[in-house]
Design a protein around this motif. Structure first.
Motif, PDB file in Angstrom:
ATOM      1  N   UNK A 136       0.834  -1.204   0.000  1.00 22.28           N
ATOM      2  CA  UNK A 136       0.000   0.000   0.000  1.00 22.28           C
ATOM      3  C   UNK A 136       0.865   1.249   0.000  1.00 22.28           C
ATOM      4  N   UNK A 137       0.434   2.244  -0.731  1.00 23.66           N
ATOM      5  CA  UNK A 137       1.079   3.543  -0.674  1.00 23.66           C
ATOM      6  C   UNK A 137       1.122   4.036   0.782  1.00 23.66           C
ATOM      7  N   UNK A 138       2.226   4.611   1.246  1.00 24.10           N
ATOM      8  CA  UNK A 138       2.325   5.004   2.659  1.00 24.10           C
ATOM      9  C   UNK A 138       1.246   5.982   3.109  1.00 24.10           C
ATOM     10  N   UNK A 139       0.919   6.949   2.254  1.00 24.77           N
ATOM     11  CA  UNK A 139      -0.138   7.893   2.618  1.00 24.77           C
ATOM     12  C   UNK A 139      -1.489   7.199   2.736  1.00 24.77           C
ATOM     13  N   UNK A 140      -1.757   6.276   1.820  1.00 32.39           N
ATOM     14  CA  UNK A 140      -3.000   5.511   1.901  1.00 32.39           C
ATOM     15  C   UNK A 140      -3.039   4.679   3.174  1.00 32.39           C
ATOM     16  N   UNK A 141      -1.940   4.014   3.504  1.00 37.02           N
ATOM     17  CA  UNK A 141      -1.901   3.205   4.713  1.00 37.02           C
ATOM     18  C   UNK A 141      -2.157   4.064   5.944  1.00 37.02           C
ATOM     19  N   UNK A 142      -1.566   5.251   5.988  1.00 41.41           N
ATOM     20  CA  UNK A 142      -1.812   6.152   7.110  1.00 41.41           C
ATOM     21  C   UNK A 142      -3.292   6.495   7.217  1.00 41.41           C
ATOM     22  N   UNK A 143      -3.925   6.767   6.075  1.00 38.96           N
ATOM     23  CA  UNK A 143      -5.344   7.111   6.070  1.00 38.96           C
ATOM     24  C   UNK A 143      -6.186   5.924   6.522  1.00 38.96           C
ATOM     25  N   UNK A 144      -5.839   4.727   6.053  1.00 37.84           N
ATOM     26  CA  UNK A 144      -6.544   3.528   6.495  1.00 37.84           C
ATOM     27  C   UNK A 144      -6.409   3.351   8.004  1.00 37.84           C
ATOM     28  N   UNK A 145      -5.178   3.534   8.509  1.00 38.85           N
ATOM     29  CA  UNK A 145      -4.949   3.369   9.945  1.00 38.85           C
ATOM     30  C   UNK A 145      -5.743   4.391  10.748  1.00 38.85           C
ATOM     31  N   UNK A 146      -5.743   5.642  10.289  1.00 41.11           N
ATOM     32  CA  UNK A 146      -6.508   6.682  10.981  1.00 41.11           C
ATOM     33  C   UNK A 146      -7.992   6.340  11.003  1.00 41.11           C
ATOM     34  N   UNK A 147      -8.503   5.848   9.863  1.00 37.46           N
ATOM     35  CA  UNK A 147      -9.919   5.523   9.770  1.00 37.46           C
ATOM     36  C   UNK A 147     -10.273   4.374  10.706  1.00 37.46           C
ATOM     37  N   UNK A 148      -9.483   3.304  10.693  1.00 36.61           N
ATOM     38  CA  UNK A 148      -9.761   2.175  11.584  1.00 36.61           C
ATOM     39  C   UNK A 148      -9.613   2.601  13.038  1.00 36.61           C
ATOM     40  N   UNK A 149      -8.642   3.469  13.331  1.00 34.29           N
ATOM     41  CA  UNK A 149      -8.490   3.971  14.690  1.00 34.29           C
ATOM     42  C   UNK A 149      -9.750   4.710  15.136  1.00 34.29           C
TER      43      UNK A 149
END
Length: 267
Positions: A86-99
């Motif tokens: 996953x693109x790092x920015x996308x992964x960060x967004x996914x992590x923020x959303x799941x958080x």
């Protein structure tokens, strides 16, 4: 906080393989929360790691989102996410959303990746171990930067767990970025690697006690798991995780570890 002052925590890796229907792992997460497990992990692969290599398997992050909605107390995360997928920015967004879905209970576990079949079947370039570690080194600052920009923000500073044991590159990244280090070690291999990590922490000006130490425990029996846990805690490891496979997700060892944790805390 020194490692010895940290509370001992129990994790369960619910391996998302060999279940005949999703409800089996959904039930297992509920049971983990009910018995008092601290963290439920899955893993980030596309095919089973053992048993039938083409057996049933589910994807990591969509599952974590479902767990976030389903649970209310237990922390959740991948042990570990493959940086390559996953693109790092996308992964960060996914992590923020799941958080946010979870109410602030996500742990962002990440590693450089290693399973060649995953790469080949899904069209990622496998490259070399060194190259994948260099990619992880480039991705971590991007993930941290994007997490700081997202609106709405994560509900807490999302703990970063880095998995791996490479002395030169991986442990340097742990010293620079991680809140938790999972070294895939045991009581015999942990001390030497922990010493290397402490050296990297000294070089980057990081207090090594700021990094929680994590390890798996033996899975062959309750007695072996408890003995392994005792040995690892004596060395400064405070997050102890047992792997559990589908479709049954037997939590007997996890229950024993939770009782042991509580008895230590009470004693």
């Amino acid at each position: 906080m020194t490692s010895s002052a940290r509370p001992v925590r129990i994790g369960v890796q619910l391996q998302p393989q060999h279940m005949t229907e999703y409800g089996q792992v959904r039930d297992a997460v509920r049971r983990c929360e009910d018995i008092g497990v601290d963290i439920a992990f899955n893993w980030d692969h596309f095919f089973p790691l053992y048993g039938d290599p083409d057996g049933p398997h589910y994807e990591c992050w969509t599952m974590l989102a479902a767990w976030a909605e389903q649970t209310s107390r237990i922390e959740i995360g991948a042990l570990v996410t493959c940086n390559s997928y996953r693109n790092p920015e996308l992964l960060a967004d996914m992590a923020r959303t799941v958080d946010n879905i979870s109410g602030g209970r996500l742990i962002l576990g990440i590693g450089s990746g290693w399973k060649e079949k995953d790469y080949d079947e899904y069209g990622y370039e496998f490259g070399t171990a060194g190259g994948r570690l260099d990619d992880l080194a480039a991705a971590l600052p991007r993930i941290e930067s994007r997490l700081a920009k997202l609106n709405p923000a994560a509900l807490r500073e999302i703990p970063i767990l880095i998995g791996g044991q490479g002395k030169r590159k991986t442990l340097r990244l742990v010293a620079e970025h991680a809140h938790i280090w999972h070294g895939f070690t045991d009581a015999d291999t942990y001390p030497a690697l922990a010493e290397v990590l402490d050296g990297h922490c000294a070089e980057v000006g990081r207090d090594p006690s700021a990094i929680e130490r994590s390890s798996g425990v033996p899975e062959k029996s309750v007695a072996a798991a408890l003995a392994g846990a005792e040995s690892l805690v004596g060395l400064g490891v405070t997050l102890l995780t047992v792997g559990v496979n589908g479709p049954d997700y037997d939590l007997n060892i996890a229950e024993a570890l939770v009782r042991w944790r509580d008895e230590r805390a009470a004693g």
